[in-house]
Design a protein around this motif. Structure first.
Motif, PDB file in Angstrom:
ATOM      1  N   MET A   1      60.674  75.662  54.327  1.00  0.00           N
ATOM      2  CA  MET A   1      61.664  74.780  54.915  1.00  0.00           C
ATOM      3  C   MET A   1      62.166  73.789  53.859  1.00  0.00           C
ATOM      4  N   PHE A   2      63.453  73.613  53.794  1.00  0.00           N
ATOM      5  CA  PHE A   2      64.061  72.737  52.794  1.00  0.00           C
ATOM      6  C   PHE A   2      63.890  71.279  53.225  1.00  0.00           C
ATOM      7  N   PRO A   3      63.358  70.436  52.348  1.00  0.00           N
ATOM      8  CA  PRO A   3      63.139  69.028  52.705  1.00  0.00           C
ATOM      9  C   PRO A   3      64.439  68.217  52.713  1.00  0.00           C
ATOM     10  N   ILE A   4      64.579  67.364  53.701  1.00  0.00           N
ATOM     11  CA  ILE A   4      65.702  66.428  53.768  1.00  0.00           C
ATOM     12  C   ILE A   4      65.161  65.058  53.383  1.00  0.00           C
ATOM     13  N   LEU A   5      65.818  64.407  52.437  1.00  0.00           N
ATOM     14  CA  LEU A   5      65.407  63.086  51.982  1.00  0.00           C
ATOM     15  C   LEU A   5      66.448  62.062  52.402  1.00  0.00           C
ATOM     16  N   GLU A   6      66.006  60.853  52.607  1.00  0.00           N
ATOM     17  CA  GLU A   6      66.918  59.800  53.045  1.00  0.00           C
ATOM     18  C   GLU A   6      66.668  58.529  52.248  1.00  0.00           C
ATOM     19  N   THR A   7      67.750  57.859  51.876  1.00  0.00           N
ATOM     20  CA  THR A   7      67.667  56.547  51.242  1.00  0.00           C
ATOM     21  C   THR A   7      68.428  55.576  52.140  1.00  0.00           C
ATOM     22  N   GLU A   8      68.579  54.377  51.674  1.00  0.00           N
ATOM     23  CA  GLU A   8      69.292  53.376  52.468  1.00  0.00           C
ATOM     24  C   GLU A   8      70.712  53.823  52.816  1.00  0.00           C
ATOM     25  N   ARG A   9      71.403  54.433  51.848  1.00  0.00           N
ATOM     26  CA  ARG A   9      72.811  54.793  52.063  1.00  0.00           C
ATOM     27  C   ARG A   9      73.100  56.282  52.049  1.00  0.00           C
ATOM     28  N   LEU A  10      72.097  57.095  51.681  1.00  0.00           N
ATOM     29  CA  LEU A  10      72.357  58.508  51.427  1.00  0.00           C
ATOM     30  C   LEU A  10      71.432  59.437  52.201  1.00  0.00           C
ATOM     31  N   ILE A  11      71.928  60.646  52.426  1.00  0.00           N
ATOM     32  CA  ILE A  11      71.102  61.745  52.905  1.00  0.00           C
ATOM     33  C   ILE A  11      71.163  62.820  51.819  1.00  0.00           C
ATOM     34  N   LEU A  12      69.991  63.269  51.388  1.00  0.00           N
ATOM     35  CA  LEU A  12      69.891  64.349  50.421  1.00  0.00           C
ATOM     36  C   LEU A  12      69.440  65.567  51.216  1.00  0.00           C
ATOM     37  N   ARG A  13      70.298  66.591  51.257  1.00  0.00           N
ATOM     38  CA  ARG A  13      70.073  67.714  52.153  1.00  0.00           C
ATOM     39  C   ARG A  13      70.367  69.032  51.464  1.00  0.00           C
ATOM     40  N   GLU A  14      69.991  70.101  52.150  1.00  0.00           N
ATOM     41  CA  GLU A  14      70.234  71.436  51.627  1.00  0.00           C
ATOM     42  C   GLU A  14      71.731  71.684  51.484  1.00  0.00           C
ATOM     43  N   ILE A  15      72.085  72.376  50.430  1.00  0.00           N
ATOM     44  CA  ILE A  15      73.476  72.717  50.164  1.00  0.00           C
ATOM     45  C   ILE A  15      73.777  74.050  50.848  1.00  0.00           C
ATOM     46  N   SER A  16      74.901  74.092  51.570  1.00  0.00           N
ATOM     47  CA  SER A  16      75.290  75.317  52.277  1.00  0.00           C
ATOM     48  C   SER A  16      76.670  75.769  51.795  1.00  0.00           C
ATOM     49  N   LYS A  17      77.089  76.933  52.278  1.00  0.00           N
ATOM     50  CA  LYS A  17      78.421  77.454  51.929  1.00  0.00           C
ATOM     51  C   LYS A  17      79.522  76.456  52.296  1.00  0.00           C
ATOM     52  N   ASP A  18      79.287  75.680  53.363  1.00  0.00           N
ATOM     53  CA  ASP A  18      80.273  74.670  53.772  1.00  0.00           C
ATOM     54  C   ASP A  18      80.487  73.608  52.696  1.00  0.00           C
ATOM     55  N   ASP A  19      79.561  73.514  51.751  1.00  0.00           N
ATOM     56  CA  ASP A  19      79.656  72.517  50.677  1.00  0.00           C
ATOM     57  C   ASP A  19      80.373  73.045  49.441  1.00  0.00           C
ATOM     58  N   VAL A  51      76.290  77.717  45.037  1.00  0.00           N
ATOM     59  CA  VAL A  51      75.532  77.540  46.281  1.00  0.00           C
ATOM     60  C   VAL A  51      74.463  78.636  46.380  1.00  0.00           C
ATOM     61  N   ASP A  52      74.853  79.870  46.107  1.00  0.00           N
ATOM     62  CA  ASP A  52      73.906  80.984  46.128  1.00  0.00           C
ATOM     63  C   ASP A  52      72.803  80.800  45.082  1.00  0.00           C
ATOM     64  N   PHE A  53      73.183  80.345  43.892  1.00  0.00           N
ATOM     65  CA  PHE A  53      72.217  80.124  42.809  1.00  0.00           C
ATOM     66  C   PHE A  53      71.193  79.062  43.213  1.00  0.00           C
ATOM     67  N   PHE A  54      71.669  77.956  43.802  1.00  0.00           N
ATOM     68  CA  PHE A  54      70.752  76.887  44.235  1.00  0.00           C
ATOM     69  C   PHE A  54      69.771  77.407  45.285  1.00  0.00           C
ATOM     70  N   ALA A  55      70.257  78.188  46.235  1.00  0.00           N
ATOM     71  CA  ALA A  55      69.400  78.733  47.297  1.00  0.00           C
ATOM     72  C   ALA A  55      68.358  79.695  46.710  1.00  0.00           C
ATOM     73  N   LYS A  56      68.780  80.553  45.813  1.00  0.00           N
ATOM     74  CA  LYS A  56      67.871  81.518  45.188  1.00  0.00           C
ATOM     75  C   LYS A  56      66.816  80.800  44.345  1.00  0.00           C
ATOM     76  N   SER A  57      67.228  79.795  43.620  1.00  0.00           N
ATOM     77  CA  SER A  57      66.315  79.021  42.781  1.00  0.00           C
ATOM     78  C   SER A  57      65.213  78.381  43.624  1.00  0.00           C
ATOM     79  N   PHE A  58      65.580  77.834  44.789  1.00  0.00           N
ATOM     80  CA  PHE A  58      64.599  77.229  45.683  1.00  0.00           C
ATOM     81  C   PHE A  58      63.665  78.290  46.264  1.00  0.00           C
TER      82      PHE A  58
END
Length: 177
Positions: A1-19, A51-58
């Motif tokens: 499962m891909f971890p979602i991280l959160e800061t005060e102003r940001l969400i760090l999330r999985e990158i998808s084709k929509d991105d 996007v595909d490269f990032f997913a494969k790398s993970f």
């Protein structure tokens, strides 16, 4: 499962084709790729390949890349994550980029700091490295501000537009924070 991280102003999330559009907006901008060591993207299909490269790398445990999203907005403004991840040797290299419209707002510092914290905690890393063009003043300042130590120069280490460039190599060690 891909971890979602959160800061005060940001969400760090999985990158998808929509991105793909957000990826293209960053990597088609010469101000972003100038110190990146890769060619500027020319079409959206190249962004989709990222996007595909990032997913494969993970999936293959070689790296992890988060999309940087400002809370309350839709779409990513950049990415941050680890490349050359070696669980056996408890090390990885950090990489990041952010769209120029979002420069000088502290978003890169905020996201890099969170990813470092995650790397030392959840990934069990003891060393996080960074390789940066010597001319990239903004990135060199950011890494020093976050806590990286400059270890030396790698001569003619990266190519950009067919030309070799020197880079600095940095490290951030878990036990020498």
């Amino acid at each position: 499962m891909f971890p979602i991280l959160e800061t005060e102003r940001l969400i760090l999330r999985e990158i998808s084709k929509d991105d793909s559009e957000g990826i293209f907006a960053c990597f088609s901008n010469e101000n972003v790729t100038r110190y990146y060591g890769q060619d500027t993207l020319g079409n959206i299909e190249q962004a989709e390949a990222f996007v595909d490269f990032f997913a494969k790398s993970f999936k293959e445990k070689r790296g992890i890349r988060w999309g940087i999203e400002v809370k309350g907005t839709k779409g990513i403004i950049g990415t941050v994550g680890f490349n050359a991840w070696s669980p056996k040797h408890k090390r990885a290299e950090i990489g990041y980029e952010i769209h120029p419209n979002q420069w000088r707002k502290g978003y890169t510092f905020e996201s890099v700091s969170k990813v470092i914290e995650y790397g030392f905690g959840e990934f069990g890393l003891t060393r996080i490295g960074a390789v940066v063009f010597t001319d990239n003043e903004a990135s060199n300042k950011l890494l020093t501000k976050v806590g990286f130590i400059k270890e030396g120069v790698l001569r003619d280490y990266m190519y950009q537009n067919g030309e070799p460039y020197d880079t600095y190599v940095y490290s951030f060690l878990k036990y020498n924070r």
